[in-house]
Design a protein around this motif. Structure first.
Motif, PDB file in Angstrom:
ATOM      1  N   PRO A 137      50.093  37.474  38.807  1.00 14.19           N
ATOM      2  CA  PRO A 137      50.214  38.655  37.961  1.00 14.19           C
ATOM      3  C   PRO A 137      49.804  38.333  36.525  1.00 14.19           C
ATOM      4  O   PRO A 137      49.849  37.176  36.108  1.00 14.19           O
ATOM      5  N   MET A 138      49.416  39.361  35.795  1.00 15.25           N
ATOM      6  CA  MET A 138      49.062  39.175  34.395  1.00 15.25           C
ATOM      7  C   MET A 138      50.335  39.053  33.578  1.00 15.25           C
ATOM      8  O   MET A 138      51.341  39.677  33.882  1.00 15.25           O
ATOM      9  N   ARG A 139      50.275  38.252  32.546  1.00 13.11           N
ATOM     10  CA  ARG A 139      51.429  38.134  31.639  1.00 13.11           C
ATOM     11  C   ARG A 139      51.469  39.325  30.722  1.00 13.11           C
ATOM     12  O   ARG A 139      50.446  39.803  30.259  1.00 13.11           O
ATOM     13  N   ARG A 193      38.394  42.546  44.498  1.00 11.49           N
ATOM     14  CA  ARG A 193      37.344  42.058  43.573  1.00 11.49           C
ATOM     15  C   ARG A 193      37.340  42.880  42.289  1.00 11.49           C
ATOM     16  O   ARG A 193      37.187  42.345  41.195  1.00 11.49           O
ATOM     17  N   GLN A 194      37.522  44.189  42.420  1.00 14.92           N
ATOM     18  CA  GLN A 194      37.575  45.062  41.253  1.00 14.92           C
ATOM     19  C   GLN A 194      38.732  44.660  40.327  1.00 14.92           C
ATOM     20  O   GLN A 194      38.583  44.631  39.108  1.00 14.92           O
ATOM     21  N   GLU A 195      39.874  44.318  40.912  1.00 13.96           N
ATOM     22  CA  GLU A 195      41.021  43.920  40.094  1.00 13.96           C
ATOM     23  C   GLU A 195      40.770  42.586  39.402  1.00 13.96           C
ATOM     24  O   GLU A 195      41.139  42.407  38.244  1.00 13.96           O
ATOM     25  N   LEU A 196      40.127  41.642  40.066  1.00 18.12           N
ATOM     26  CA  LEU A 196      39.779  40.382  39.404  1.00 18.12           C
ATOM     27  C   LEU A 196      38.867  40.651  38.207  1.00 18.12           C
ATOM     28  O   LEU A 196      39.054  40.070  37.131  1.00 18.12           O
ATOM     29  N   ARG A 197      37.887  41.535  38.376  1.00 21.84           N
ATOM     30  CA  ARG A 197      36.986  41.896  37.259  1.00 21.84           C
ATOM     31  C   ARG A 197      37.766  42.558  36.126  1.00 21.84           C
ATOM     32  O   ARG A 197      37.559  42.253  34.964  1.00 21.84           O
ATOM     33  N   ARG A 198      38.661  43.481  36.469  1.00 19.95           N
ATOM     34  CA  ARG A 198      39.451  44.174  35.454  1.00 19.95           C
ATOM     35  C   ARG A 198      40.279  43.188  34.628  1.00 19.95           C
ATOM     36  O   ARG A 198      40.434  43.342  33.430  1.00 19.95           O
ATOM     37  N   ARG A 199      40.741  42.136  35.274  1.00 20.66           N
ATOM     38  CA  ARG A 199      41.535  41.120  34.590  1.00 20.66           C
ATOM     39  C   ARG A 199      40.673  40.106  33.852  1.00 20.66           C
ATOM     40  O   ARG A 199      41.182  39.206  33.205  1.00 20.66           O
ATOM     41  N   SER A 223      56.595  52.738  43.128  1.00 19.34           N
ATOM     42  CA  SER A 223      55.736  52.449  41.972  1.00 19.34           C
ATOM     43  C   SER A 223      55.880  50.988  41.577  1.00 19.34           C
ATOM     44  O   SER A 223      56.903  50.354  41.829  1.00 19.34           O
ATOM     45  N   ALA A 224      54.819  50.480  40.983  1.00 19.32           N
ATOM     46  CA  ALA A 224      54.802  49.111  40.457  1.00 19.32           C
ATOM     47  C   ALA A 224      53.612  49.004  39.514  1.00 19.32           C
ATOM     48  O   ALA A 224      52.542  49.550  39.804  1.00 19.32           O
ATOM     49  N   PRO A 225      53.767  48.316  38.380  1.00 20.78           N
ATOM     50  CA  PRO A 225      52.648  48.164  37.454  1.00 20.78           C
ATOM     51  C   PRO A 225      51.534  47.310  38.062  1.00 20.78           C
ATOM     52  O   PRO A 225      51.800  46.271  38.677  1.00 20.78           O
ATOM     53  N   LEU A 226      50.303  47.741  37.903  1.00 21.24           N
ATOM     54  CA  LEU A 226      49.156  47.020  38.460  1.00 21.24           C
ATOM     55  C   LEU A 226      49.086  45.586  37.940  1.00 21.24           C
ATOM     56  O   LEU A 226      48.755  44.665  38.682  1.00 21.24           O
ATOM     57  N   ASP A 227      49.423  45.391  36.687  1.00 20.30           N
ATOM     58  CA  ASP A 227      49.381  44.042  36.104  1.00 20.30           C
ATOM     59  C   ASP A 227      50.368  43.077  36.760  1.00 20.30           C
ATOM     60  O   ASP A 227      50.230  41.870  36.636  1.00 20.30           O
ATOM     61  N   ALA A 228      51.383  43.616  37.450  1.00 16.09           N
ATOM     62  CA  ALA A 228      52.397  42.773  38.090  1.00 16.09           C
ATOM     63  C   ALA A 228      52.010  42.362  39.510  1.00 16.09           C
ATOM     64  O   ALA A 228      52.761  41.652  40.170  1.00 16.09           O
ATOM     65  N   ALA A 229      50.851  42.792  39.985  1.00 17.58           N
ATOM     66  CA  ALA A 229      50.435  42.477  41.353  1.00 17.58           C
ATOM     67  C   ALA A 229      49.810  41.092  41.442  1.00 17.58           C
ATOM     68  O   ALA A 229      49.087  40.664  40.540  1.00 17.58           O
ATOM     69  N   PHE A 230      50.097  40.410  42.529  1.00 22.87           N
ATOM     70  CA  PHE A 230      49.393  39.186  42.883  1.00 22.87           C
ATOM     71  C   PHE A 230      48.106  39.592  43.589  1.00 22.87           C
ATOM     72  O   PHE A 230      48.108  40.521  44.394  1.00 22.87           O
ATOM     73  N   VAL A 231      47.014  38.915  43.312  1.00 22.17           N
ATOM     74  CA  VAL A 231      45.794  39.070  44.106  1.00 22.17           C
ATOM     75  C   VAL A 231      45.855  37.944  45.138  1.00 22.17           C
ATOM     76  O   VAL A 231      45.869  36.764  44.771  1.00 22.17           O
ATOM     77  N   LEU A 232      45.943  38.320  46.408  1.00 24.37           N
ATOM     78  CA  LEU A 232      46.126  37.324  47.469  1.00 24.37           C
ATOM     79  C   LEU A 232      44.872  37.204  48.331  1.00 24.37           C
ATOM     80  O   LEU A 232      44.127  38.165  48.496  1.00 24.37           O
ATOM     81  N   PRO A 233      44.685  36.020  48.901  1.00 23.93           N
ATOM     82  CA  PRO A 233      43.514  35.810  49.759  1.00 23.93           C
ATOM     83  C   PRO A 233      43.738  36.351  51.163  1.00 23.93           C
ATOM     84  O   PRO A 233      44.860  36.429  51.643  1.00 23.93           O
TER      85      PRO A 233
END
Length: 109
Positions: A104-106, A87-93, A26-36
């Motif tokens: 990751p999000m603060r 892309r969905q995660e970028l929109r969510r953020r 498990s890991a919080p979604l907000d703690a994920a890096f969005v990588l290219p």
């Protein structure tokens, strides 16, 4: 082999020849890096991977039902892949879809 994954959880189990292995992470979604990820034919990068660098992971190995080994770590690298998912995660953020990566999000204390 059986798998179940979600935005913040991974569960995998497999068995054969008297052995069984269970993996829970498990890991919080907000703690994920969005990588290219590269699109070589287009000579550009696009967001395509959500990467956790400090997830929780537990592994249990059994032989004929008896515990053989169990281990845990808080430094598991966990990943979600896919161009649409990133892309969905970028929109969510609340970030633009033209970004190719994001930290990751603060978290507010």
């Amino acid at each position: 082999m059986a798998t179940r994954t979600g935005d913040e959880q991974w569960r995998l189990s497999g068995r054969g020849y008297g052995w069984r292995i269970d993996i829970e992470a498990s890991a919080p979604l907000d703690a994920a890096f969005v990588l290219p990820v590269p699109l070589p034919s287009e000579r550009r990068n696009v967001p395509g991977d959500l990467e956790h660098l400090a997830g929780e992971l537990k592994v249990t190995v059994r032989r004929h039902g008896l515990l053989v080994w169990e281990g845990r770590t808080a430094l598991a690298a966990l990943e979600h892949g896919g161009l649409a998912r990133a892309r969905q995660e970028l929109r969510r953020r609340g970030l633009g879809e033209t970004l190719e990566s994001a930290p990751p999000m603060r978290r507010e204390n």
